[in-house]
Design a protein around this motif. Structure first.
Motif, PDB file in Angstrom:
ATOM      1  N   THR A  53      28.992  41.340 -34.434  1.00 47.22           N
ATOM      2  CA  THR A  53      29.815  42.549 -34.516  1.00 47.22           C
ATOM      3  C   THR A  53      31.284  42.232 -34.269  1.00 47.22           C
ATOM      4  O   THR A  53      31.612  41.256 -33.599  1.00 47.22           O
ATOM      5  N   ILE A  54      32.144  43.070 -34.832  1.00 48.15           N
ATOM      6  CA  ILE A  54      33.547  43.082 -34.434  1.00 48.15           C
ATOM      7  C   ILE A  54      33.538  43.949 -33.174  1.00 48.15           C
ATOM      8  O   ILE A  54      32.977  45.049 -33.176  1.00 48.15           O
ATOM      9  N   SER A  55      34.081  43.443 -32.074  1.00 51.41           N
ATOM     10  CA  SER A  55      33.988  44.158 -30.797  1.00 51.41           C
ATOM     11  C   SER A  55      34.679  45.523 -30.890  1.00 51.41           C
ATOM     12  O   SER A  55      35.561  45.736 -31.716  1.00 51.41           O
ATOM     13  N   LEU A  67      43.987  38.901 -19.927  1.00 59.43           N
ATOM     14  CA  LEU A  67      44.536  37.557 -20.142  1.00 59.43           C
ATOM     15  C   LEU A  67      46.000  37.458 -19.707  1.00 59.43           C
ATOM     16  O   LEU A  67      46.501  36.374 -19.432  1.00 59.43           O
ATOM     17  N   GLU A  68      46.686  38.605 -19.670  1.00 66.32           N
ATOM     18  CA  GLU A  68      48.113  38.660 -19.304  1.00 66.32           C
ATOM     19  C   GLU A  68      48.939  37.654 -20.106  1.00 66.32           C
ATOM     20  O   GLU A  68      49.627  36.793 -19.559  1.00 66.32           O
ATOM     21  N   ILE A  69      48.856  37.792 -21.412  1.00 68.15           N
ATOM     22  CA  ILE A  69      49.529  36.892 -22.354  1.00 68.15           C
ATOM     23  C   ILE A  69      51.047  37.038 -22.329  1.00 68.15           C
ATOM     24  O   ILE A  69      51.556  38.155 -22.353  1.00 68.15           O
ATOM     25  N   LYS A  70      51.718  35.907 -22.324  1.00 70.45           N
ATOM     26  CA  LYS A  70      53.161  35.883 -22.572  1.00 70.45           C
ATOM     27  C   LYS A  70      53.371  35.164 -23.903  1.00 70.45           C
ATOM     28  O   LYS A  70      52.554  34.330 -24.301  1.00 70.45           O
ATOM     29  N   LYS A  71      54.482  35.481 -24.576  1.00 64.34           N
ATOM     30  CA  LYS A  71      54.799  34.803 -25.842  1.00 64.34           C
ATOM     31  C   LYS A  71      54.749  33.295 -25.641  1.00 64.34           C
ATOM     32  O   LYS A  71      55.255  32.785 -24.656  1.00 64.34           O
ATOM     33  N   GLY A  72      54.125  32.596 -26.556  1.00 65.81           N
ATOM     34  CA  GLY A  72      54.091  31.142 -26.480  1.00 65.81           C
ATOM     35  C   GLY A  72      52.929  30.586 -25.681  1.00 65.81           C
ATOM     36  O   GLY A  72      52.700  29.372 -25.676  1.00 65.81           O
ATOM     37  N   ASP A  73      52.165  31.457 -24.992  1.00 66.26           N
ATOM     38  CA  ASP A  73      50.991  30.982 -24.242  1.00 66.26           C
ATOM     39  C   ASP A  73      49.976  30.369 -25.194  1.00 66.26           C
ATOM     40  O   ASP A  73      49.793  30.856 -26.309  1.00 66.26           O
ATOM     41  N   LYS A  74      49.320  29.328 -24.730  1.00 62.09           N
ATOM     42  CA  LYS A  74      48.266  28.709 -25.535  1.00 62.09           C
ATOM     43  C   LYS A  74      46.935  29.353 -25.131  1.00 62.09           C
ATOM     44  O   LYS A  74      46.550  29.319 -23.957  1.00 62.09           O
ATOM     45  N   VAL A  75      46.273  29.959 -26.115  1.00 63.12           N
ATOM     46  CA  VAL A  75      45.059  30.722 -25.814  1.00 63.12           C
ATOM     47  C   VAL A  75      43.879  30.244 -26.656  1.00 63.12           C
ATOM     48  O   VAL A  75      44.000  30.057 -27.865  1.00 63.12           O
ATOM     49  N   LEU A  76      42.742  30.045 -25.987  1.00 61.45           N
ATOM     50  CA  LEU A  76      41.508  29.660 -26.672  1.00 61.45           C
ATOM     51  C   LEU A  76      40.548  30.852 -26.683  1.00 61.45           C
ATOM     52  O   LEU A  76      40.304  31.473 -25.645  1.00 61.45           O
ATOM     53  N   GLU A  77      40.029  31.156 -27.867  1.00 65.21           N
ATOM     54  CA  GLU A  77      39.022  32.211 -27.986  1.00 65.21           C
ATOM     55  C   GLU A  77      37.692  31.571 -28.375  1.00 65.21           C
ATOM     56  O   GLU A  77      37.655  30.745 -29.291  1.00 65.21           O
ATOM     57  N   ILE A  78      36.618  31.959 -27.701  1.00 67.34           N
ATOM     58  CA  ILE A  78      35.288  31.505 -28.110  1.00 67.34           C
ATOM     59  C   ILE A  78      34.597  32.683 -28.796  1.00 67.34           C
ATOM     60  O   ILE A  78      34.370  33.726 -28.174  1.00 67.34           O
ATOM     61  N   VAL A 142      36.266  34.619 -23.840  1.00 67.75           N
ATOM     62  CA  VAL A 142      34.950  34.470 -24.458  1.00 67.75           C
ATOM     63  C   VAL A 142      34.530  35.856 -24.941  1.00 67.75           C
ATOM     64  O   VAL A 142      34.474  36.800 -24.152  1.00 67.75           O
ATOM     65  N   THR A 143      34.260  35.971 -26.255  1.00 67.10           N
ATOM     66  CA  THR A 143      33.974  37.302 -26.810  1.00 67.10           C
ATOM     67  C   THR A 143      32.482  37.485 -27.098  1.00 67.10           C
ATOM     68  O   THR A 143      32.103  38.285 -27.937  1.00 67.10           O
ATOM     69  N   ALA A 144      31.644  36.726 -26.378  1.00 65.75           N
ATOM     70  CA  ALA A 144      30.191  36.885 -26.444  1.00 65.75           C
ATOM     71  C   ALA A 144      29.681  36.759 -25.002  1.00 65.75           C
ATOM     72  O   ALA A 144      30.334  36.147 -24.153  1.00 65.75           O
ATOM     73  N   GLY A 145      28.506  37.356 -24.733  1.00 68.69           N
ATOM     74  CA  GLY A 145      27.999  37.408 -23.361  1.00 68.69           C
ATOM     75  C   GLY A 145      27.354  36.109 -22.923  1.00 68.69           C
ATOM     76  O   GLY A 145      26.430  35.605 -23.568  1.00 68.69           O
ATOM     77  N   ALA A 146      27.825  35.554 -21.796  1.00 64.64           N
ATOM     78  CA  ALA A 146      27.319  34.272 -21.301  1.00 64.64           C
ATOM     79  C   ALA A 146      26.324  34.485 -20.154  1.00 64.64           C
ATOM     80  O   ALA A 146      26.467  35.427 -19.377  1.00 64.64           O
TER      81      ALA A 146
END
Ligand code: SAH
Length: 206
Positions: A53-55, A67-78, A142-146
């Motif tokens: 599904t699309i969440s 995540l408190e993202i700032k411009k330029g942050d390196k982010v990994l999505e699973i 992580v966008t799936a349940g672990a």
């Protein structure tokens, strides 16, 4: 419709203006099947094929806010899935890396993100072990349940970096945020109950 969706999720507790701006800007209907387009701006999850599904937009926004993202942050999505969450992160100026285990979804997301002009770095594979080649990350989502917090992901956090991961049973998960405070100390917060599709892989479900 996008403005209304942003209002709906703001009422549910999303206050990060950059997240709301991204929701107002990104055409979510492009990420779903044409047959579902008319429901793309409802605040709900929708099927994207491969049993995935699309969440729900609120869920995407809640994870992104944590995540408190700032411009330029390196982010990994699973769990690239449709690519919608990746596009939100790109829109906010993050340097985005995303891993998906379903080949069909990986190709589809790649195409759509390119079409929209976003340039995340995508990979086909098992994300439960992270993506060490580009570590450390300022944020990992992580966008799936672990079943448990995947330990490799914790190790791939920058000092000050945040890991946002839903942890629990296959039916329901607690959103957990782990912040790497120093080389060897972490802070853990348990936030709110959600329901995700399962994280499947070596450090996830079978
Ligand atoms: N972020 C996505 C949500 C998709 S649902 C979006 O915005 O649309 C979660 C996704 O995680 C699914 O596509 C599923 O195939 C993927 N997934 C599950 N386990 C995975 C793993 N071990 N590695 C990479 N992707 C995984």
């Amino acid at each position: 419709m996008r403005n209304r969706l942003a209002e709906t999720i703001a009422e549910k507790g999303i206050h990060d203006e950059a997240v709301l701006m991204a929701v107002r800007s990104i055409p979510r209907h492009i990420f779903v099947d044409t047959a579902l387009e008319n429901r793309a701006y409802d605040d709900r999850a929708l099927p994207i094929g491969c049993g995935q599904t699309i969440s729900q937009p609120y869920t995407v926004a809640a994870q992104t806010q944590l995540l408190e993202i700032k411009k330029g942050d390196k982010v990994l999505e699973i769990g690239t899935g449709s690519g919608y969450q990746a596009s939100i992160l790109c829109h906010m100026g993050a340097d985005v890396y995303s891993v998906e285990r379903h080949e069909e979804l990986y190709h589809k997301a790649r195409e759509i993100l390119q079409e929209l002009g976003y340039r995340p770095t995508l990979k086909l594979g098992d994300g439960t072990k992270g993506w060490s080649a580009y570590a450390p990350y300022d944020g990992i989502v992580v966008t799936a349940g672990a079943p448990v917090v995947p330990d490799d992901l914790i190790k791939q956090l920058n000092i000050g970096g945040r890991l946002v991961v839903p942890v629990g049973s296959k039916e329901s998960q607690m959103m957990v945020r782990i912040t790497r405070v120093s080389e060897d100390s972490y802070e853990e917060e348990q936030l709110q109950q959600f329901k995700f599709v399962p994280l499947i892989g070596e450090k996830g479900w079978d």
